[in-house]
Design a protein around this motif. Sequence first.
Motif, PDB file in Angstrom:
ATOM      1  N   ALA A  62       0.820  -1.188  -0.059  1.00 26.89           N
ATOM      2  CA  ALA A  62       0.166   0.059   0.221  1.00 26.89           C
ATOM      3  C   ALA A  62       0.777   1.333   0.181  1.00 26.89           C
ATOM      4  N   ASP A  63       0.442   2.161  -0.868  1.00 22.85           N
ATOM      5  CA  ASP A  63       1.020   3.445  -0.930  1.00 22.85           C
ATOM      6  C   ASP A  63      -0.066   4.628  -0.733  1.00 22.85           C
ATOM      7  N   GLY A  64       0.368   5.738  -1.083  1.00 14.83           N
ATOM      8  CA  GLY A  64      -0.388   6.856  -0.822  1.00 14.83           C
ATOM      9  C   GLY A  64      -1.587   7.064  -2.101  1.00 14.83           C
ATOM     10  N   GLU A  65      -1.068   5.990  -3.256  1.00 11.75           N
ATOM     11  CA  GLU A  65      -1.973   6.194  -4.247  1.00 11.75           C
ATOM     12  C   GLU A  65      -2.976   5.056  -4.397  1.00 11.75           C
ATOM     13  N   GLY A  66      -2.345   3.777  -3.695  1.00  7.75           N
ATOM     14  CA  GLY A  66      -3.505   2.639  -3.580  1.00  7.75           C
ATOM     15  C   GLY A  66      -2.700   1.377  -3.328  1.00  7.75           C
ATOM     16  N   LEU A  67      -3.082   0.212  -3.775  1.00  8.11           N
ATOM     17  CA  LEU A  67      -2.643  -0.923  -3.450  1.00  8.11           C
ATOM     18  C   LEU A  67      -2.184  -1.621  -4.553  1.00  8.11           C
ATOM     19  N   VAL A  68      -1.138  -2.768  -4.284  1.00  3.92           N
ATOM     20  CA  VAL A  68      -0.942  -3.399  -5.308  1.00  3.92           C
ATOM     21  C   VAL A  68      -1.223  -4.874  -4.510  1.00  3.92           C
ATOM     22  N   VAL A  69      -1.904  -5.869  -5.348  1.00  3.44           N
ATOM     23  CA  VAL A  69      -2.343  -7.181  -4.950  1.00  3.44           C
ATOM     24  C   VAL A  69      -1.659  -8.197  -6.083  1.00  3.44           C
ATOM     25  N   VAL A  70      -1.384  -9.133  -5.264  1.00  2.00           N
ATOM     26  CA  VAL A  70      -0.904 -10.246  -6.076  1.00  2.00           C
ATOM     27  C   VAL A  70      -2.188 -10.750  -6.991  1.00  2.00           C
ATOM     28  N   LYS A  71      -2.100 -11.203  -8.158  1.00  2.00           N
ATOM     29  CA  LYS A  71      -3.172 -11.490  -9.148  1.00  2.00           C
ATOM     30  C   LYS A  71      -2.878 -12.664  -9.785  1.00  2.00           C
ATOM     31  N   GLY A  72      -3.357 -13.961  -9.952  1.00  2.00           N
ATOM     32  CA  GLY A  72      -2.829 -15.146 -10.597  1.00  2.00           C
ATOM     33  C   GLY A  72      -1.779 -15.919  -9.673  1.00  2.00           C
ATOM     34  N   PHE A  73      -0.754 -16.547 -10.577  1.00  2.56           N
ATOM     35  CA  PHE A  73       0.240 -17.151  -9.839  1.00  2.56           C
ATOM     36  C   PHE A  73       1.477 -16.139  -9.524  1.00  2.56           C
ATOM     37  N   ALA A  74       1.768 -15.196 -10.295  1.00  5.54           N
ATOM     38  CA  ALA A  74       2.934 -14.377  -9.944  1.00  5.54           C
ATOM     39  C   ALA A  74       2.734 -13.186 -10.711  1.00  5.54           C
ATOM     40  N   GLY A  75       1.354 -12.638 -10.847  1.00  5.43           N
ATOM     41  CA  GLY A  75       1.429 -11.525 -11.262  1.00  5.43           C
ATOM     42  C   GLY A  75       0.851 -10.402 -10.409  1.00  5.43           C
ATOM     43  N   SER A  76       0.755  -9.234 -10.607  1.00  9.67           N
ATOM     44  CA  SER A  76       0.233  -8.150  -9.515  1.00  9.67           C
ATOM     45  C   SER A  76      -0.879  -7.327 -10.409  1.00  9.67           C
ATOM     46  N   GLU A  77      -1.429  -6.492  -9.647  1.00 10.38           N
ATOM     47  CA  GLU A  77      -2.312  -5.581 -10.040  1.00 10.38           C
ATOM     48  C   GLU A  77      -2.549  -4.405  -9.313  1.00 10.38           C
ATOM     49  N   ARG A  78      -2.526  -3.065  -9.767  1.00 11.32           N
ATOM     50  CA  ARG A  78      -2.593  -1.925  -8.954  1.00 11.32           C
ATOM     51  C   ARG A  78      -4.202  -1.502  -8.749  1.00 11.32           C
ATOM     52  N   LEU A  79      -4.220  -0.961  -7.676  1.00 15.63           N
ATOM     53  CA  LEU A  79      -5.612  -0.739  -7.364  1.00 15.63           C
ATOM     54  C   LEU A  79      -5.709   0.663  -6.762  1.00 15.63           C
ATOM     55  N   ALA A  80      -6.268   1.771  -7.293  1.00 11.79           N
ATOM     56  CA  ALA A  80      -6.375   2.950  -6.634  1.00 11.79           C
ATOM     57  C   ALA A  80      -7.054   2.966  -5.425  1.00 11.79           C
ATOM     58  N   TRP A  81      -7.010   3.840  -4.396  1.00 11.72           N
ATOM     59  CA  TRP A  81      -7.622   3.841  -3.340  1.00 11.72           C
ATOM     60  C   TRP A  81      -9.226   3.961  -3.770  1.00 11.72           C
ATOM     61  N   ASN A  82      -9.542   4.780  -4.633  1.00 10.44           N
ATOM     62  CA  ASN A  82     -10.879   5.325  -4.898  1.00 10.44           C
ATOM     63  C   ASN A  82     -11.827   3.944  -5.593  1.00 10.44           C
ATOM     64  N   ALA A  83     -10.984   3.067  -5.976  1.00 16.81           N
ATOM     65  CA  ALA A  83     -11.537   1.730  -6.582  1.00 16.81           C
ATOM     66  C   ALA A  83     -11.673   0.672  -5.226  1.00 16.81           C
ATOM     67  N   VAL A  84     -11.206   0.880  -4.307  1.00 18.60           N
ATOM     68  CA  VAL A  84     -11.375  -0.106  -3.126  1.00 18.60           C
ATOM     69  C   VAL A  84     -12.646   0.536  -2.519  1.00 18.60           C
ATOM     70  N   GLU A  85     -13.742  -0.725  -2.606  1.00 17.36           N
ATOM     71  CA  GLU A  85     -14.845  -0.145  -2.217  1.00 17.36           C
ATOM     72  C   GLU A  85     -14.850  -0.525  -0.368  1.00 17.36           C
ATOM     73  N   ARG A  86     -14.182  -1.755  -0.143  1.00 14.08           N
ATOM     74  CA  ARG A  86     -14.336  -2.056   1.274  1.00 14.08           C
ATOM     75  C   ARG A  86     -12.943  -2.934   1.605  1.00 14.08           C
ATOM     76  N   VAL A  87     -12.550  -2.822   2.868  1.00 14.32           N
ATOM     77  CA  VAL A  87     -11.682  -3.841   3.222  1.00 14.32           C
ATOM     78  C   VAL A  87     -11.991  -4.237   4.594  1.00 14.32           C
ATOM     79  N   ARG A  88     -12.337  -5.446   4.826  1.00 13.73           N
ATOM     80  CA  ARG A  88     -12.839  -6.102   5.962  1.00 13.73           C
ATOM     81  C   ARG A  88     -11.936  -7.395   6.242  1.00 13.73           C
ATOM     82  N   VAL A  89     -12.233  -8.147   7.491  1.00 13.69           N
ATOM     83  CA  VAL A  89     -11.920  -9.268   7.672  1.00 13.69           C
ATOM     84  C   VAL A  89     -13.107 -10.152   7.742  1.00 13.69           C
ATOM     85  N   ASP A  90     -13.030 -11.323   7.182  1.00 14.90           N
ATOM     86  CA  ASP A  90     -13.946 -12.394   7.353  1.00 14.90           C
ATOM     87  C   ASP A  90     -13.665 -13.439   8.235  1.00 14.90           C
ATOM     88  N   SER A  91     -14.214 -13.689   9.224  1.00 18.70           N
ATOM     89  CA  SER A  91     -13.923 -14.606  10.298  1.00 18.70           C
ATOM     90  C   SER A  91     -14.918 -15.766  10.320  1.00 18.70           C
TER      91      SER A  91
END
Length: 142
Positions: free
Chosen positions: A68-97
């Motif tokens: 995570a940085d000031g512009e958004g997130l980078v998440v792992v996608k697929g086996f070894a790829g990554s995807e950049r997500l801008a903060w405004n694209a993130v609707e929700r961050v939560r923990v599913d227990s």
Amino acid sequence: MTEMSGPVLRWRVRRDLVVVKAVATLVLAALAVLSVDDPRGMILAGVAALVTAVLTLRDVLVPVRLSADGEGLVVVKGFAGSERLAWNAVERVRVDSRTRFASRTELLEIDTGEAVYLFSRFDLGAPCQEVADELCAYRTGT
């Protein structure tokens, strides 16, 4: 990995888990070789060795699962790829227990509305709730 700006928070697979997976791969491969007289055992141990080898390889190639940085997130996608997500694209961050048979499972869930990214404590190297709290604080600047 995608370029990040400003201070960066990173969560990665713990190195000791990578070592455990590598050792398990070697043990399973040795069992496959030693099971030459038992075709079923050899196949079972061989397939298990292959699966653990693939999981170990992913951990070596992409140890950082979430950044995570000031512009958004980078998440792992697929086996070894990554995807950049801008903060405004993130609707929700939560923990599913979930609790099942006296065992508690937690997953960090990052929801963009179009996709949901799930991370376990093994992916992050930290408790999911701790990561969720850090992400929310970082996003809001508190």
